[in-house]
Design an enzyme around this catalytic site. Structure first.
Site, PDB file in Angstrom:
ATOM      1  N   GLY B  95       0.754  -1.264   0.000  1.00 20.81           N
ATOM      2  CA  GLY B  95      -0.337   0.022  -0.098  1.00 20.81           C
ATOM      3  C   GLY B  95       0.472   1.170  -0.038  1.00 20.81           C
ATOM      4  N   ASP B 116       9.464  -7.863  -2.919  1.00 15.78           N
ATOM      5  CA  ASP B 116       8.276  -8.708  -2.073  1.00 15.78           C
ATOM      6  C   ASP B 116       8.261  -9.983  -2.574  1.00 15.78           C
ATOM      7  OD1 ASP B 116       5.260  -6.491  -1.042  1.00 15.78           O
ATOM      8  OD2 ASP B 116       5.859  -8.421  -1.495  1.00 15.78           O
ATOM      9  N   LYS B 139       4.037  -9.229  -7.152  1.00 12.15           N
ATOM     10  CA  LYS B 139       3.644  -7.307  -7.216  1.00 12.15           C
ATOM     11  C   LYS B 139       4.605  -7.260  -7.772  1.00 12.15           C
ATOM     12  CE  LYS B 139       0.245  -7.180  -3.097  1.00 12.15           C
ATOM     13  NZ  LYS B 139       1.157  -6.760  -1.379  1.00 12.15           N
ATOM     14  N   ASN B 162      11.751 -12.812  -0.211  1.00 10.08           N
ATOM     15  CA  ASN B 162      11.262 -13.045   1.406  1.00 10.08           C
ATOM     16  C   ASN B 162      12.671 -12.567   1.566  1.00 10.08           C
ATOM     17  OD1 ASN B 162      10.835 -12.837   3.543  1.00 10.08           O
ATOM     18  ND2 ASN B 162       9.192 -14.300   4.182  1.00 10.08           N
ATOM     19  N   ASN B 199       5.799  -5.854   8.405  1.00 11.59           N
ATOM     20  CA  ASN B 199       5.511  -6.576   9.735  1.00 11.59           C
ATOM     21  C   ASN B 199       7.515  -6.233  10.338  1.00 11.59           C
ATOM     22  OD1 ASN B 199       7.924  -8.828   8.413  1.00 11.59           O
ATOM     23  ND2 ASN B 199       6.589  -8.549   7.099  1.00 11.59           N
ATOM     24  N   CYS B 281       6.518  -6.812  23.627  1.00 13.33           N
ATOM     25  CA  CYS B 281       7.030  -5.723  21.630  1.00 13.33           C
ATOM     26  C   CYS B 281       6.199  -3.449  22.955  1.00 13.33           C
ATOM     27  CB  CYS B 281       5.977  -5.423  20.832  1.00 13.33           C
ATOM     28  SG  CYS B 281       5.605  -7.179  19.868  1.00 13.33           S
ATOM     29  N   CYS B 347      23.394   0.565  23.074  1.00 17.21           N
ATOM     30  CA  CYS B 347      22.298  -0.149  21.564  1.00 17.21           C
ATOM     31  C   CYS B 347      22.723  -1.402  21.639  1.00 17.21           C
ATOM     32  CB  CYS B 347      22.191   0.028  20.118  1.00 17.21           C
ATOM     33  SG  CYS B 347      21.361  -0.820  18.857  1.00 17.21           S
ATOM     34  N   CYS B 352      25.842  -1.114  15.161  1.00 19.38           N
ATOM     35  CA  CYS B 352      25.027  -0.022  15.183  1.00 19.38           C
ATOM     36  C   CYS B 352      26.108   0.116  16.124  1.00 19.38           C
ATOM     37  CB  CYS B 352      23.413  -0.005  15.754  1.00 19.38           C
ATOM     38  SG  CYS B 352      23.377   1.655  16.840  1.00 19.38           S
TER      39      CYS B 352
END
Lengths: 422, 422
Positions: B95, B116, B139, B162, B199, B281, B347, B352
């Protein structure tokens, strides 16, 4: 196309059987081979999806409405199916209007009325929606082609005309009045008009039509340098673009106001460039620097403005969230100014003053209805009261409706005209 | 197709002449009529526009770039043609990603890499871009079909995979490293990665890849109830999604952090639903309630988020305006929160911390360069000074670059982690 090709194969076979001379069969074979080639080619030609009678919330990949109906399941919208009852008119099918039309089509809106007189050009390819193979078609025809492929459930009405001509304006007015889609609807035949035009005259024509018809509408625009844009909700009794002009600074409006709407439309032969940048437009520029034109609309800005416009359209139609009276977008700073206008009791537009007067006259009846509603709610609250001894006499006041569409919430600047709040 | 149909007409005419019995001519007429019908139908089949070698600012209807080049003429962008040198990777063609891809394609971006693994479904028709006739295609294939029709000048690379599988992640990394499009470019082979996934696992895979490659990227998302969204700029030395988690609350991150990136990807077999809504989460939900998923993205919201994302991409690539470190969109209230993050020296992500260390080590050299630049500018200012007696010793400091991409401007909330500002 595939049906036609299949029929041709049958025709060729029956012709083969009628042929007395077998030497001619090779010609039939050659033709048959060509038809088979064409059948393969035709597979890449768009196939339209069939119509869907009832909107279903069933979560299957083949349901084009499943994810929209999920808005209802998640409690955002009470009755999503109502979307099919609504008619929305989009004036200007350009960088903002075409994208808004696509969004509303994918959303399953009942009926869309599209107005534009322009043709698709390659130079429009900087913006979403139109495709290079549509160059030369009218924007309305190209839009109907694309939109009916995307969602054949939407009733599309296409008006290839200029609403700033006398005839165009008359057709515009009568199309808005037409109630055949939903005869029981109060007011005009449309629920909302979206102005997505790129010039003053067209904006003023939409404004005039909506003032005359007491039709709520939304304004949108993108600045010429494609770095900012805005949307705005306009309710005739509450405000109109003419309200923005006070008599002492707005020579431009005197030019419009001294004429009735038809003459004003006829008078539109004035060189638009002088209107766009001339000193007469200071008040407009002051009020909103996006109000100029959007000839150079660039895809990303047009997408944002169309998205904000459609989201506010959905909130307005389906009665959820807060509908912004004015929302700007400055893309250089990612700044989103909001403000609200109060009506100008000295508005130079006669139709606007009529709507203001009607609203004022209806105030006692409206207040009485609101009081009755509050009393009924208070009674209902008393019946299931938690604290019988309400010594402070606290009652519930429903101000959510006022907040939804009025700019009087905290943090929003309210404009007063001629020093007189309405 | 039209050539084939024209040849068929000729074949039919020669067959007619070979027929001994004139009574059979009516069959030929019938077939000819069918071919003529097919010819009319075939006219609606897409015809692609030809490639354009050089971007021109010429204002003619046939120039697809004229209105974009106008941004240069109006002084918004210094050198619009540079757009052709840039490569942008879009992970997730749903989207938001598909609309962002279309916007960048219409904008004339040099190269797009699309990732995708999903297929187009009718249920996706609530959102912009895909069309019903593309149902069943991947897609990525459907996107390449549409985008190459819109603008054949853009180099499109399609990766149907993926990125959260080991093999998918490896291909993702090597495709980002590939510099064949612009060998002289510093760093990786792409200028920006746009994460448009729905996700956690995919987001974390993009984050991990960008941390390892020292690749600047932008995050985007739309909430599950389709009423809010966000975009975010992430620069590896400055911050990453892992930076958001402090060790004492983030069990989820311990799960990721205890593994290296490959294992973390392998470990993605964990039921995603538990990650999306589970108590682990909380920190993500606290930080950003749009961070969950966007399975129910609705057209208007997706259009706004894609527009904001692409506008910030253009500002970042073409060096104009202010690039937002974080910009949210709450569509129910038309509220747009902004904030900035400081890097977290604690972190949990090793890559990072490496980027943070590199940045700290390079600080003296960077400061020396900035000082030299300021001195050169001060010298130049002295040469053309207006006030020779600068008794307050005022000098010009160039902080525009810092302001453009850092959230330290007034009004923007800066997050400090573990109480230690960086």
């Amino acid at each position: 196309m595939e049906v036609e090709l299949k029929d041709m194969i049958e025709d060729l076979e029956s012709l083969r059987q009628s042929l007395p001379d077998p030497s001619l069969h090779s010609s039939i074979d050659k033709l048959r081979l060509r038809v088979e080639n064409l059948t393969n080619m035709a597979k890449s030609v768009p196939v339209r999806r069939s119509k869907v009678k009832d909107m279903s919330a069933e979560v299957v990949d083949s349901n084009p409405y499943s994810r929209l109906m999920a808005l209802q399941r998640m409690g955002i919208v009470k009755n999503y199916e109502r979307i099919r009852e609504f008619s929305v008119a989009i004036v200007g099918v350009g960088g903002v209007g075409s994208v808004a039309a696509e969004m509303l089509t994918r959303c399953g809106i009942g009926r869309l009325l599209l107005y534009d007189y322009d043709k698709v050009e390659l130079a429009n390819m900087n913006r979403l929606f139109f495709r290079p193979e549509q160059v030369g078609m009218t924007k309305t025809d190209a839009a109907v082609q694309t939109l009916s492929d995307i969602n054949p459930d939407v009733v599309l009405e296409s008006y290839t005309l200029n609403i700033t001509t006398v005839q165009g304006f008359d057709t515009f007015m009568s199309s808005l009045r037409n109630k055949s889609f939903c005869p029981s609807k109060e007011g005009t035949g449309v629920d909302l008009v979206l102005s997505c035009v790129d010039n003053y005259e067209a904006r003023m024509a939409v404004n005039q039509a909506c003032n005359e018809l007491n039709q709520t509408w939304m304004e949108s625009g993108v600045s010429e340098d494609a770095v900012s844009g805005h949307i705005q909700l306009l309710i005739p009794w509450r405000n109109c673009l003419f309200c923005l002009c006070t008599s002492f600074v707005c020579v431009f409006i005197v030019y419009i106001d001294s004429l009735n709407h038809t003459s004003f439309v006829v008078a539109s032969g004035v060189d638009e460039r002088t209107l766009k940048r001339g000193s007469l437009c200071r008040i407009f520029t002051y009020y909103n620097d996006n109000f100029i034109t959007k000839k150079y609309t660039q895809h990303a800005i047009g997408g944002v403005v169309a998205g904000l416009l459609v989201q506010n359209t959905l909130k307005f139609l389906l009665n959820f969230g807060y509908v912004s009276p004015y929302l700007g977008y400055n893309s250089l700073k990612d700044y989103f100014p909001t403000m609200a206008m109060k009506p100008n009791p000295q508005c130079s537009n006669a139709a606007c003053l009529e709507r203001q007067e009607e609203y004022t006259l209806a105030k006692p009846a409206r207040d009485a209805a609101a009081k009755a509603k509050m009393e009924a709610e208070a009674l209902s609250a008393t019946e299931c009261q938690l604290h019988a001894d309400n010594e402070w006499n606290i009652s519930i006041v429903d101000d959510s409706e006022q907040d939804r569409m009025d700019g009087t919430s905290a943090g929003i600047l309210v404009f007063y005209f001629a020093g007189i709040p309405f």
